[in-house]
Scaffold this active site. Structure first.
Site, PDB file in Angstrom:
ATOM      1  N   ARG A  15     -65.013 -34.871 -53.450  1.00  0.00           N
ATOM      2  CA  ARG A  15     -64.402 -35.736 -52.440  1.00  0.00           C
ATOM      3  C   ARG A  15     -63.334 -34.980 -51.651  1.00  0.00           C
ATOM      4  NH1 ARG A  15     -62.739 -40.571 -56.411  1.00  0.00           N
ATOM      5  NH2 ARG A  15     -62.716 -38.802 -57.836  1.00  0.00           N
ATOM      6  N   LYS A  75     -57.919 -36.168 -56.745  1.00  0.00           N
ATOM      7  CA  LYS A  75     -57.623 -36.164 -58.187  1.00  0.00           C
ATOM      8  C   LYS A  75     -56.243 -35.576 -58.455  1.00  0.00           C
ATOM      9  CE  LYS A  75     -59.580 -37.708 -61.005  1.00  0.00           C
ATOM     10  NZ  LYS A  75     -59.557 -39.139 -61.402  1.00  0.00           N
ATOM     11  N   TYR A  94     -54.294 -39.577 -56.654  1.00  0.00           N
ATOM     12  CA  TYR A  94     -54.383 -40.169 -57.997  1.00  0.00           C
ATOM     13  C   TYR A  94     -53.646 -39.254 -58.967  1.00  0.00           C
ATOM     14  CZ  TYR A  94     -58.093 -43.390 -56.526  1.00  0.00           C
ATOM     15  OH  TYR A  94     -58.812 -44.375 -55.913  1.00  0.00           O
ATOM     16  N   HIS A  96     -52.644 -40.626 -62.681  1.00  0.00           N
ATOM     17  CA  HIS A  96     -52.975 -41.020 -64.064  1.00  0.00           C
ATOM     18  C   HIS A  96     -52.064 -40.325 -65.077  1.00  0.00           C
ATOM     19  CE1 HIS A  96     -56.420 -43.134 -62.500  1.00  0.00           C
ATOM     20  NE2 HIS A  96     -56.828 -42.052 -61.884  1.00  0.00           N
ATOM     21  N   GLU A 118     -53.039 -45.017 -57.867  1.00  0.00           N
ATOM     22  CA  GLU A 118     -53.470 -46.077 -58.790  1.00  0.00           C
ATOM     23  C   GLU A 118     -52.369 -47.057 -59.178  1.00  0.00           C
ATOM     24  OE1 GLU A 118     -53.176 -42.922 -59.608  1.00  0.00           O
ATOM     25  OE2 GLU A 118     -52.146 -42.726 -61.521  1.00  0.00           O
ATOM     26  N   ASP A 270     -59.873 -42.179 -67.611  1.00  0.00           N
ATOM     27  CA  ASP A 270     -58.809 -41.546 -66.802  1.00  0.00           C
ATOM     28  C   ASP A 270     -57.420 -42.064 -67.193  1.00  0.00           C
ATOM     29  OD1 ASP A 270     -59.267 -44.056 -65.770  1.00  0.00           O
ATOM     30  OD2 ASP A 270     -59.297 -43.433 -63.674  1.00  0.00           O
TER      31      ASP A 270
END
Ligand SMILES: NC(=O)c1ccc[n+]([C@@H]2O[C@H](COP(=O)([O-])OP(=O)(O)OC[C@H]3O[C@@H](n4cnc5c(N)ncnc54)[C@H](O)[C@@H]3O)[C@@H](O)[C@H]2O)c1
Length: 374
Positions: A15, A75, A94, A96, A118, A270
């Protein structure tokens, strides 16, 4: 503002965090956009499509990080990217962090301000920047589960929808949020017997209406889970407690209740995984077996369908990217208050309570490090 887009370097990640449409909007707002050469190729976007909308192409990640004030990602940053972060950087991607003390420590030490997609919320308390990827991951979860139920791939050898005279497979979805609902709809479309478990009764009510009697909803007690495990061919784990490490909904000793060669898909991987026996896997090597049960635990499932995922993600992130570029983080938080819980790390402090709890680090409220109202 100078906005930088490095190429994603996590394993099997195709992506990109901005599309040509996003470049156009940022340039029209007077910003500079610097894209790493080839960043869009995995999503079938050549460099020329970015430059046609006013972006500049930089030869490598270092040039992007050197020039950018805001770095956009998909990511979580990998170690070599963390090493390029500076205190004046705003990172929007993101993250996480709750299950990842090492990355959290790296971001704290960098001094950069890090906003996690997120944990941004909307006016209804939902997660607008997680939702599009959860829709994709939910749909992939059932597809992947059906695939790994095939006997040559190590599965039980059962077809989800059955055939006339042979019963359909049983699909159990634990966590009926965005991932769970999408997984359930695909399983229903494949004509499986579907059971969705959740602990939020209002959510179960909504699902019951949405399913129109084509799937069952179950209150997710330990006993209810244990009663369903011996029947399930495919179990999809999709629970989330916002920002926090995922709770275990299946412990190792409960695997013995399951059928030989049944499949577990842990979408919550994740956030650390919601099955005790889960560990992250990649698209190149997605499954492993524990106690006769196949585990699929790919941490970046939407990365498998980058053409769909890139556009779904950037449709959702672009309004926030524009606000951050136009107003800076503090100004953007004033007009879009849902960005505030997105701030996970700022000026060397952990500013999200669930991340602090998950990593065992000290929590500092956002207003103590940024000029925003308490
Ligand atoms: N692996 C991937 O590539 C990928 C992609 C997208 C999302 N995700 C992850 O999938 C997970 C789910 O995301 P979502 O957007 O559906 O979240 P969501 O908030 O929409 O839904 C989570 C649901 O879990 C329920 N829940 C919480 N604790 C529970 C428990 N103990 N038992 C049963 N239900 C419980 C909640 O009530 C809620 O309905 C998140 O961890 C997210 O990060 C992973």
């Amino acid at each position: 503002m100078r906005v930088g887009v490095p190429t994603e370097i996590k394993t099997d990640e195709y992506r990109v965090s901005l599309t040509p449409a996003g470049v156009r909007e940022l340039v029209e707002h007077g910003h500079d956009v610097i894209i790493q050469a080839g960043a869009g190729v995995g999503s079938t976007i050549p460099d020329e499509e970015f430059t046609a909308q006013g972006a500049r192409i930089a030869p490598d990640a270092k040039s992007v990080f050197d020039e950018a004030e805001m770095v956009l990602g998909v990511k979580e940053p990998q170690p070599e990217e963390v090493a390029m972060l500076r205190p004046d950087h705003l990172l929007f991607t993101y993250l996480h962090l709750a299950p990842d003390p090492e990355l959290t420590r790296g971001l704290v030490d960098s001094g950069a301000t890090c906003v996690a997609y997120e944990t941004v919320v909307d006016e209804h308390g939902r997660l607008p920047l997680l939702a599009p990827m959860s829709e994709v991951a939910g749909k992939i979860a059932t597809q992947a589960g059906a695939f790994f139920l095939e006997r040559p791939l190590g599965g039980r050898g059962v077809l989800l929808g059955g055939v006339p005279g042979v019963a359909a497979a049983t699909v159990m979805v634990i966590g009926g949020g965005v991932v769970g609902m999408n997984a359930a709809f695909i399983a229903m479309g494949m004509e499986a017997d579907v059971f969705v478990f959740d602990r939020n009764i209002d959510r179960l009510r909504e699902l019951d209406v949405a399913f129109g009697g084509r799937a069952s909803t179950v209150y997710s007690s330990t006993l209810a889970v244990e009663e369903m495990l011996p029947r399930a061919d495919l179990v999809i784990g999709a629970v989330l407690v916002h920002g926090a490490r995922a709770p275990y909904v299946i412990k190792r000793d409960q695997l013995s209740l399951m059928r030989e060669r049944a499949v577990l898909v842990d979408v919550s991987i994740d956030q650390g995984g919601c099955f005790e026996t889960s560990r992250p896997t990649t698209h190149s090597d997605p499954v492993y077996e524990v106690d006769g049960v196949t585990h699929y635990c790919v941490a970046n499932m939407p990365g498998a369908v980058p053409v769909t995922s890139t556009f779904a993600l950037t449709n959702a992130t672009l309004p926030y990217v524009l606000a951050l570029a136009d107003l800076g983080l503090e100004g953007a938080i004033e007009t879009m208050p849902g960005l505030r819980p997105g701030v996970n790390v700022a000026q060397g402090k952990v500013t999200h309570p669930a991340v602090a709890e998950g990593t065992g680090m000290e929590y500092t409220p956002v207003q103590d490090v940024l000029s925003v109202t308490a």
